[in-house]
Write a protein that holds these residues in place. Structure first.
Motif, PDB file in Angstrom:
ATOM      1  N   TYR A  16      -5.814  -8.989 -19.299  1.00  0.00           N
ATOM      2  CA  TYR A  16      -5.388 -10.292 -19.833  1.00  0.00           C
ATOM      3  C   TYR A  16      -3.945 -10.250 -20.336  1.00  0.00           C
ATOM      4  O   TYR A  16      -3.543 -11.048 -21.180  1.00  0.00           O
ATOM      5  N   ALA A  57      -2.996 -13.327 -22.896  1.00  0.00           N
ATOM      6  CA  ALA A  57      -3.317 -14.721 -22.596  1.00  0.00           C
ATOM      7  C   ALA A  57      -3.502 -15.509 -23.882  1.00  0.00           C
ATOM      8  O   ALA A  57      -3.088 -16.668 -23.994  1.00  0.00           O
ATOM      9  N   GLU A  62      -1.519 -18.884 -25.268  1.00  0.00           N
ATOM     10  CA  GLU A  62      -2.194 -20.078 -25.785  1.00  0.00           C
ATOM     11  C   GLU A  62      -1.695 -20.426 -27.187  1.00  0.00           C
ATOM     12  O   GLU A  62      -1.473 -21.598 -27.509  1.00  0.00           O
ATOM     13  N   PHE A 114      -6.778 -21.038 -21.145  1.00  0.00           N
ATOM     14  CA  PHE A 114      -7.379 -19.972 -20.358  1.00  0.00           C
ATOM     15  C   PHE A 114      -8.827 -19.696 -20.761  1.00  0.00           C
ATOM     16  O   PHE A 114      -9.712 -19.620 -19.906  1.00  0.00           O
ATOM     17  N   HIS A 122     -12.010 -21.263 -19.402  1.00  0.00           N
ATOM     18  CA  HIS A 122     -12.148 -21.300 -17.951  1.00  0.00           C
ATOM     19  C   HIS A 122     -12.385 -19.921 -17.341  1.00  0.00           C
ATOM     20  O   HIS A 122     -12.921 -19.817 -16.236  1.00  0.00           O
ATOM     21  N   LEU A 123     -11.955 -18.855 -18.049  1.00  0.00           N
ATOM     22  CA  LEU A 123     -12.011 -17.527 -17.448  1.00  0.00           C
ATOM     23  C   LEU A 123     -13.443 -17.053 -17.211  1.00  0.00           C
ATOM     24  O   LEU A 123     -13.708 -16.313 -16.252  1.00  0.00           O
ATOM     25  N   HIS A 140      -6.674 -21.690 -11.816  1.00  0.00           N
ATOM     26  CA  HIS A 140      -6.780 -20.256 -12.044  1.00  0.00           C
ATOM     27  C   HIS A 140      -7.369 -19.610 -10.788  1.00  0.00           C
ATOM     28  O   HIS A 140      -8.417 -20.052 -10.300  1.00  0.00           O
ATOM     29  N   TRP A 151      -5.510 -12.440 -12.746  1.00  0.00           N
ATOM     30  CA  TRP A 151      -5.530 -13.797 -12.195  1.00  0.00           C
ATOM     31  C   TRP A 151      -4.156 -14.428 -12.325  1.00  0.00           C
ATOM     32  O   TRP A 151      -3.313 -13.973 -13.098  1.00  0.00           O
ATOM     33  N   THR A 159      -2.294 -18.195 -12.920  1.00  0.00           N
ATOM     34  CA  THR A 159      -2.480 -19.584 -13.354  1.00  0.00           C
ATOM     35  C   THR A 159      -1.275 -20.412 -12.912  1.00  0.00           C
ATOM     36  O   THR A 159      -0.128 -20.011 -13.165  1.00  0.00           O
TER      37      THR A 159
END
Length: 565
Positions: free
Chosen positions: A31, A57, A61, A84, A87-88, A113, A121, A123
């Protein structure tokens, strides 16, 4: 070489990231933020300095949430931002891209994502505020009229379907109402389109204000409005119509000018007049057209005979298109005389239609239908060519008069048609007289007068027919130097009985004399009428007293020359 290759790839990546219209942030499996482009920072109004250190992440945020909290206008929208976290879980569980949209203050951000091959990942974010605003505008325009803000035809059709279903389920009635402004084209022509638009907007505002709960009003295009009213008692629809009519009572103030607007209203009732939407609207239109033709009524309810009359007109319109090919039409000629000498000065060509099933159909029945359906153009061409060809066989000093429809004048080819017809037939231009009515000019005055001047330049005679039956006769005469004035038969028919009618005849003859324009009286049927014309000094006349319209050969025309009444 490897370093140069790596450096070149890095520059290309940097260029690609800077050129992207979307914001991008790349995270590893732990992350941690690995990469972010300038567009990502711009979208969230973040400082590049804040991203120099390794961030998670959650850190990203927090930076976005802090930026929102620092913006007074956006504080009430978000207590926290989870771009994030929420949704992760879905992303790594279903291993498929996760996308959606979030509202950030007055902006709408679209995000996606996608899992990378290394377990992290990427974004991507995009500001879609303007796009959604445009989509909302298009959605609005698909349902509402852009000028007046009233519901449009599409929304009217949807509401009509809903109201019909409601009326059927609840055992009530539904009135479909069509409203059409009268002579709106004249407002545009005389005041300009901006004034016309102002009138449409004000009428729309008044109609909207007049509508109460459960009632519907809209604009379906041009100068046409619509309304719907569910009701149980007839008095309810009557009261609604009264409110609609009052919207047109007061003049509309536009640029320090008061413009008066009248309306024609047609009403059809479910289930009395129709049980489906299409037929209900059609019947309301039929009622509206009757109101438009009526002199005394501006509101008409649908009646069954309207539909029958409409079918009759449609059938006749179809037959008219084929009448010439089937040789069902022919010309008759009514003689025109010099009143003083009784000499024949010419003939007026009059078309007659003998239908194979219906027999003879009067011109005042089929000519308006021909004008509505467009068949008047081929019919008018045939009449002109036939009349000129016939007149060539007459004496060289006899004229032939041919009526022109307003539809023909509106057609830009009429001048070319007349010129070609004269050349083809060999008829001298001074022997052709074209008759037009005032309504021909009123529709589009500038165009009509331009065409008339071109026709006059060919050397033909232009006569103003049915003089006195319009509403701007003197202005019409002042606008164009007509070669002849024809007094309508309606004034002469009562000249022997009433002083008023005789005074009108006297005034028109005197007007022609003052303008040095000859006057021809139509509809002379008695010796008394002819005597009045002689006393007033009218020069020319035609009517049953001199002979009824008939099919004439060249020899018959020659024999009639000089024959008295």
């Amino acid at each position: 070489r490897a370093l140069l290759k790596l450096e070149r790839a890095s520059r290309n990546l940097d260029m690609a990231l800077r050129a992207m219209t979307q914001g991008l942030a790349l995270f590893d499996a732990q992350y941690r933020l690995l990469l972010v482009n300038e567009r990502f920072l711009e979208i969230f109004d973040l400082s590049e300095d804040a991203f120099r250190a390794k961030l998670s992440a959650q850190d990203v945020e927090d930076l976005i949430a802090k930026q929102i909290a620092a913006t007074p206008d956006l504080k009430h929208h978000f207590a926290a931002v989870e771009l994030f976290g929420r949704h992760l879980g879905r992303l790594f569980t279903q291993a498929e891209p996760v996308s959606g949209e979030d509202t950030f203050g007055d902006r709408i951000i679209s995000f996606t994502h996608v899992i990378t091959g290394e377990g992290g990942w990427v974004t991507t974010v995009e500001d879609v505020t303007e796009r959604r605003a445009q989509e909302a505008r298009l959605a609005y325009l698909s349902r509402f009229d852009a000028l007046t803000g009233l519901p449009n035809r599409a929304q009217f059709n949807d509401r009509l379907s809903l109201d019909l279903a409601w009326a059927a389920d609840n055992g009530i009635k539904l009135a479909a109402i069509g409203l059409d402004l009268n002579q709106f084209k004249e407002i545009n022509d005389q005041r300009g389109h901006s004034a016309g638009d102002a009138v449409l907007v004000e009428i729309g505002r008044r109609l909207e204000s007049a509508a109460q709960d459960g009632e519907f009003v809209g604009r379906i295009g041009g100068d046409e409005y619509c309304a719907l009213k569910k009701f149980r008692l007839q008095t309810e629809v009557g009261e609604f119509l009264g409110r609609l009519e009052r919207c047109f009572q007061a003049p509309i103030r536009v640029e320090e000018n008061d413009i008066s607007v009248s309306v024609s209203i047609g009403v059809a009732i479910y289930p009395d007049d129709a049980v489906d939407a299409e037929q209900l609207v059609n019947n309301a239109d039929l009622a509206k057209y009757r109101a438009k033709r009526s002199v005394t009524q501006n509101v008409c309810f649908y009646e069954a005979d309207m539909d029958e009359a409409s079918r009759e007109r449609r059938t006749m319109a179809r037959d008219l298109w084929d009448a010439l090919e089937r040789e069902e039409c022919h010309l008759t000629y009514q003689v025109q005389k010099n009143i003083r000498s009784r000499e024949t000065i010419g003939y007026e060509a009059l078309i007659r239609w003998t239908h194979p099933m219906r027999g003879a159909i009067p011109p005042d029945v089929f000519i308006p239908i021909a004008e509505e359906c467009g068949a008047i153009l081929p019919i008018g061409r045939w009449v002109l060519k036939r009349a000129c060809a016939d007149a060539v066989a007459w004496s060289d000093d006899l004229r032939v008069a041919v009526n022109l429809s307003p539809v023909q004048i509106a057609n830009d080819d009429i001048v070319k048609l007349v010129h070609e017809t004269l050349l083809e037939s060999g008829l001298a231009p001074q022997r052709l007289e074209l008759e037009i009515t005032e309504s021909t000019i009123i529709g589009d005055k500038a165009h009509a007068l331009h065409v008339l001047r071109q026709l006059n330049a060919l050397g033909i005679t232009v006569a103003l027919d049915d003089f006195g039956t319009g509403y701007s006769s003197l202005d019409t005469l002042n606008s164009f130097p007509f070669d002849k004035i024809k007094i309508d038969r309606s004034f002469l028919s009562e000249a022997e009985e009433t002083e008023d009618s005789r005074a009108i005849v006297k005034a028109v003859v005197a007007l022609g004399r003052s303008l040095d324009v000859p006057v021809l009286a139509e509809g002379v049927e008695t010796a008394g009428q002819l005597s009045i014309l002689e006393e007033e000094g009218c020069q020319e006349a035609q009517g049953f007293l001199f002979g009824r319209p008939a099919r004439l050969t060249g020899e018959e025309v020659l024999k009639s020359i000089g024959r008295g009444a």
